[in-house]
Motif scaffolding. Sequence first.
Motif, PDB file in Angstrom:
ATOM      1  N   MET A   1       0.842  -1.186   0.000  1.00 44.19           N
ATOM      2  CA  MET A   1       0.000   0.000   0.000  1.00 44.19           C
ATOM      3  C   MET A   1       0.884   1.244   0.000  1.00 44.19           C
ATOM      4  O   MET A   1       1.834   1.339   0.760  1.00 44.19           O
ATOM      5  CB  MET A   1      -0.880  -0.033   1.252  1.00 44.19           C
ATOM      6  CG  MET A   1      -2.030   0.877   1.191  1.00 44.19           C
ATOM      7  SD  MET A   1      -3.301   0.173   0.148  1.00 44.19           S
ATOM      8  CE  MET A   1      -4.675   1.065   0.731  1.00 44.19           C
ATOM      9  N   TYR A   2       0.573   2.166  -0.874  1.00 46.03           N
ATOM     10  CA  TYR A   2       1.319   3.412  -1.006  1.00 46.03           C
ATOM     11  C   TYR A   2       0.523   4.573  -0.434  1.00 46.03           C
ATOM     12  O   TYR A   2      -0.703   4.515  -0.356  1.00 46.03           O
ATOM     13  CB  TYR A   2       1.619   3.690  -2.482  1.00 46.03           C
ATOM     14  CG  TYR A   2       2.630   2.746  -3.076  1.00 46.03           C
ATOM     15  CD1 TYR A   2       3.954   3.120  -3.199  1.00 46.03           C
ATOM     16  CD2 TYR A   2       2.259   1.480  -3.509  1.00 46.03           C
ATOM     17  CE1 TYR A   2       4.893   2.258  -3.746  1.00 46.03           C
ATOM     18  CE2 TYR A   2       3.178   0.608  -4.051  1.00 46.03           C
ATOM     19  CZ  TYR A   2       4.499   1.010  -4.158  1.00 46.03           C
ATOM     20  OH  TYR A   2       5.418   0.150  -4.695  1.00 46.03           O
ATOM     21  N   LYS A   3       1.234   5.630  -0.074  1.00 42.71           N
ATOM     22  CA  LYS A   3       0.586   6.861   0.397  1.00 42.71           C
ATOM     23  C   LYS A   3       0.677   7.875  -0.730  1.00 42.71           C
ATOM     24  O   LYS A   3       1.772   8.193  -1.205  1.00 42.71           O
ATOM     25  CB  LYS A   3       1.290   7.395   1.640  1.00 42.71           C
ATOM     26  CG  LYS A   3       0.684   8.665   2.167  1.00 42.71           C
ATOM     27  CD  LYS A   3       1.369   9.119   3.434  1.00 42.71           C
ATOM     28  CE  LYS A   3       0.707  10.400   3.931  1.00 42.71           C
ATOM     29  NZ  LYS A   3       1.346  10.872   5.148  1.00 42.71           N
ATOM     30  N   VAL A   4      -0.470   8.382  -1.188  1.00 46.22           N
ATOM     31  CA  VAL A   4      -0.501   9.346  -2.283  1.00 46.22           C
ATOM     32  C   VAL A   4      -0.769  10.738  -1.722  1.00 46.22           C
ATOM     33  O   VAL A   4      -1.767  10.961  -1.042  1.00 46.22           O
ATOM     34  CB  VAL A   4      -1.561   8.972  -3.343  1.00 46.22           C
ATOM     35  CG1 VAL A   4      -1.622  10.025  -4.434  1.00 46.22           C
ATOM     36  CG2 VAL A   4      -1.257   7.604  -3.930  1.00 46.22           C
ATOM     37  N   ILE A   5       0.156  11.647  -2.021  1.00 47.00           N
ATOM     38  CA  ILE A   5       0.033  13.048  -1.614  1.00 47.00           C
ATOM     39  C   ILE A   5      -0.324  13.851  -2.851  1.00 47.00           C
ATOM     40  O   ILE A   5       0.309  13.692  -3.897  1.00 47.00           O
ATOM     41  CB  ILE A   5       1.360  13.557  -1.019  1.00 47.00           C
ATOM     42  CG1 ILE A   5       1.721  12.755   0.223  1.00 47.00           C
ATOM     43  CG2 ILE A   5       1.285  15.043  -0.721  1.00 47.00           C
ATOM     44  CD1 ILE A   5       3.119  13.017   0.730  1.00 47.00           C
ATOM     45  N   THR A   6      -1.326  14.702  -2.716  1.00 46.40           N
ATOM     46  CA  THR A   6      -1.746  15.547  -3.832  1.00 46.40           C
ATOM     47  C   THR A   6      -1.462  16.999  -3.481  1.00 46.40           C
ATOM     48  O   THR A   6      -1.941  17.493  -2.455  1.00 46.40           O
ATOM     49  CB  THR A   6      -3.249  15.350  -4.117  1.00 46.40           C
ATOM     50  OG1 THR A   6      -3.500  13.955  -4.292  1.00 46.40           O
ATOM     51  CG2 THR A   6      -3.677  16.084  -5.359  1.00 46.40           C
ATOM     52  N   LYS A   7      -0.681  17.671  -4.312  1.00 42.53           N
ATOM     53  CA  LYS A   7      -0.330  19.076  -4.089  1.00 42.53           C
ATOM     54  C   LYS A   7      -1.592  19.939  -4.091  1.00 42.53           C
ATOM     55  O   LYS A   7      -2.571  19.636  -4.779  1.00 42.53           O
ATOM     56  CB  LYS A   7       0.596  19.571  -5.205  1.00 42.53           C
ATOM     57  CG  LYS A   7       1.946  18.935  -5.218  1.00 42.53           C
ATOM     58  CD  LYS A   7       2.825  19.697  -4.314  1.00 42.53           C
ATOM     59  CE  LYS A   7       4.278  19.574  -4.664  1.00 42.53           C
ATOM     60  NZ  LYS A   7       5.098  20.270  -3.726  1.00 42.53           N
TER      61      LYS A   7
ATOM     62  N   GLU B   1      -3.059   1.556  -4.340  1.00 41.85           N
ATOM     63  CA  GLU B   1      -3.152   0.111  -4.255  1.00 41.85           C
ATOM     64  C   GLU B   1      -1.949  -0.611  -4.845  1.00 41.85           C
ATOM     65  O   GLU B   1      -1.435  -1.545  -4.248  1.00 41.85           O
ATOM     66  CB  GLU B   1      -4.437  -0.359  -4.961  1.00 41.85           C
ATOM     67  CG  GLU B   1      -4.791  -1.791  -4.717  1.00 41.85           C
ATOM     68  CD  GLU B   1      -5.149  -2.102  -3.271  1.00 41.85           C
ATOM     69  OE1 GLU B   1      -4.809  -3.208  -2.816  1.00 41.85           O
ATOM     70  OE2 GLU B   1      -5.749  -1.236  -2.610  1.00 41.85           O
ATOM     71  N   THR B   2      -1.497  -0.155  -6.020  1.00 48.28           N
ATOM     72  CA  THR B   2      -0.491  -0.939  -6.731  1.00 48.28           C
ATOM     73  C   THR B   2       0.789  -0.200  -7.099  1.00 48.28           C
ATOM     74  O   THR B   2       1.656  -0.790  -7.743  1.00 48.28           O
ATOM     75  CB  THR B   2      -1.099  -1.569  -8.000  1.00 48.28           C
ATOM     76  OG1 THR B   2      -1.708  -0.545  -8.771  1.00 48.28           O
ATOM     77  CG2 THR B   2      -2.135  -2.613  -7.648  1.00 48.28           C
ATOM     78  N   GLY B   3       0.922   1.067  -6.739  1.00 52.07           N
ATOM     79  CA  GLY B   3       2.185   1.758  -6.941  1.00 52.07           C
ATOM     80  C   GLY B   3       2.264   2.639  -8.171  1.00 52.07           C
ATOM     81  O   GLY B   3       1.295   2.790  -8.909  1.00 52.07           O
ATOM     82  N   PRO B   4       3.457   3.230  -8.385  1.00 48.85           N
ATOM     83  CA  PRO B   4       3.619   4.275  -9.394  1.00 48.85           C
ATOM     84  C   PRO B   4       3.695   3.798 -10.846  1.00 48.85           C
ATOM     85  O   PRO B   4       3.466   4.583 -11.758  1.00 48.85           O
ATOM     86  CB  PRO B   4       4.940   4.928  -8.994  1.00 48.85           C
ATOM     87  CG  PRO B   4       5.710   3.830  -8.350  1.00 48.85           C
ATOM     88  CD  PRO B   4       4.673   3.014  -7.615  1.00 48.85           C
ATOM     89  N   ILE B   5       4.004   2.550 -11.090  1.00 43.76           N
ATOM     90  CA  ILE B   5       4.116   2.050 -12.463  1.00 43.76           C
ATOM     91  C   ILE B   5       2.729   1.635 -12.945  1.00 43.76           C
ATOM     92  O   ILE B   5       2.208   0.599 -12.562  1.00 43.76           O
ATOM     93  CB  ILE B   5       5.095   0.861 -12.562  1.00 43.76           C
ATOM     94  CG1 ILE B   5       6.429   1.185 -11.902  1.00 43.76           C
ATOM     95  CG2 ILE B   5       5.272   0.429 -14.011  1.00 43.76           C
ATOM     96  CD1 ILE B   5       7.170   2.357 -12.495  1.00 43.76           C
ATOM     97  N   ARG B   6       2.116   2.470 -13.790  1.00 40.17           N
ATOM     98  CA  ARG B   6       0.728   2.266 -14.199  1.00 40.17           C
ATOM     99  C   ARG B   6       0.631   2.013 -15.695  1.00 40.17           C
ATOM    100  O   ARG B   6       0.019   2.785 -16.430  1.00 40.17           O
ATOM    101  CB  ARG B   6      -0.133   3.484 -13.815  1.00 40.17           C
ATOM    102  CG  ARG B   6      -0.150   3.802 -12.356  1.00 40.17           C
ATOM    103  CD  ARG B   6      -0.914   2.878 -11.433  1.00 40.17           C
ATOM    104  NE  ARG B   6      -1.431   1.682 -11.972  1.00 40.17           N
ATOM    105  CZ  ARG B   6      -1.017   0.453 -11.601  1.00 40.17           C
ATOM    106  NH1 ARG B   6      -0.084   0.281 -10.724  1.00 40.17           N
ATOM    107  NH2 ARG B   6      -1.568  -0.618 -12.125  1.00 40.17           N
ATOM    108  N   GLN B   7       1.218   0.959 -16.165  1.00 39.30           N
ATOM    109  CA  GLN B   7       1.205   0.653 -17.591  1.00 39.30           C
ATOM    110  C   GLN B   7      -0.185   0.311 -18.109  1.00 39.30           C
ATOM    111  O   GLN B   7      -0.389   0.251 -19.317  1.00 39.30           O
ATOM    112  CB  GLN B   7       2.200  -0.460 -17.883  1.00 39.30           C
ATOM    113  CG  GLN B   7       3.611   0.011 -17.652  1.00 39.30           C
ATOM    114  CD  GLN B   7       4.642  -1.093 -17.852  1.00 39.30           C
ATOM    115  OE1 GLN B   7       4.331  -2.265 -17.696  1.00 39.30           O
ATOM    116  NE2 GLN B   7       5.845  -0.694 -18.173  1.00 39.30           N
ATOM    117  N   ASP B   8      -1.118   0.115 -17.208  1.00 43.13           N
ATOM    118  CA  ASP B   8      -2.490  -0.170 -17.621  1.00 43.13           C
ATOM    119  C   ASP B   8      -3.293   1.108 -17.899  1.00 43.13           C
ATOM    120  O   ASP B   8      -4.445   1.034 -18.281  1.00 43.13           O
ATOM    121  CB  ASP B   8      -3.198  -1.029 -16.562  1.00 43.13           C
ATOM    122  CG  ASP B   8      -3.076  -0.466 -15.150  1.00 43.13           C
ATOM    123  OD1 ASP B   8      -2.149   0.327 -14.887  1.00 43.13           O
ATOM    124  OD2 ASP B   8      -3.904  -0.828 -14.302  1.00 43.13           O
TER     125      ASP B   8
END
Length: 87
Positions: A1-7, A34-41
């Motif tokens: 699980m990642y933490k997403v910060i939005t400016k 949920e799945t991290g920064p690599i979003r090839q989908d």
Amino acid sequence: MYKVITKKRVLKNLEKIPLPIQKRFNALVANLKETGPIRQDWPNFSKLSEDEYHCHLALKWVACWRHEKNTIIIEVYYVGSRENAPY
């Protein structure tokens, strides 16, 4: 699980974007958490630099984020039109 910060600037830009694009952005953030920064989908996903990425939310709209290796923090630093994207 990642933490997403939005400016804060991203949140302001998000208010000006059409609602369907806002929903896609929210789906992207959930996906990043949920799945991290690599979003090839995601459409037109690409690596911009060593730790920066982007993808299209729609033909005219993009999101950009950064992720330092070995951390769980992803920072979304841009959402808006392709014409004004910082790349």
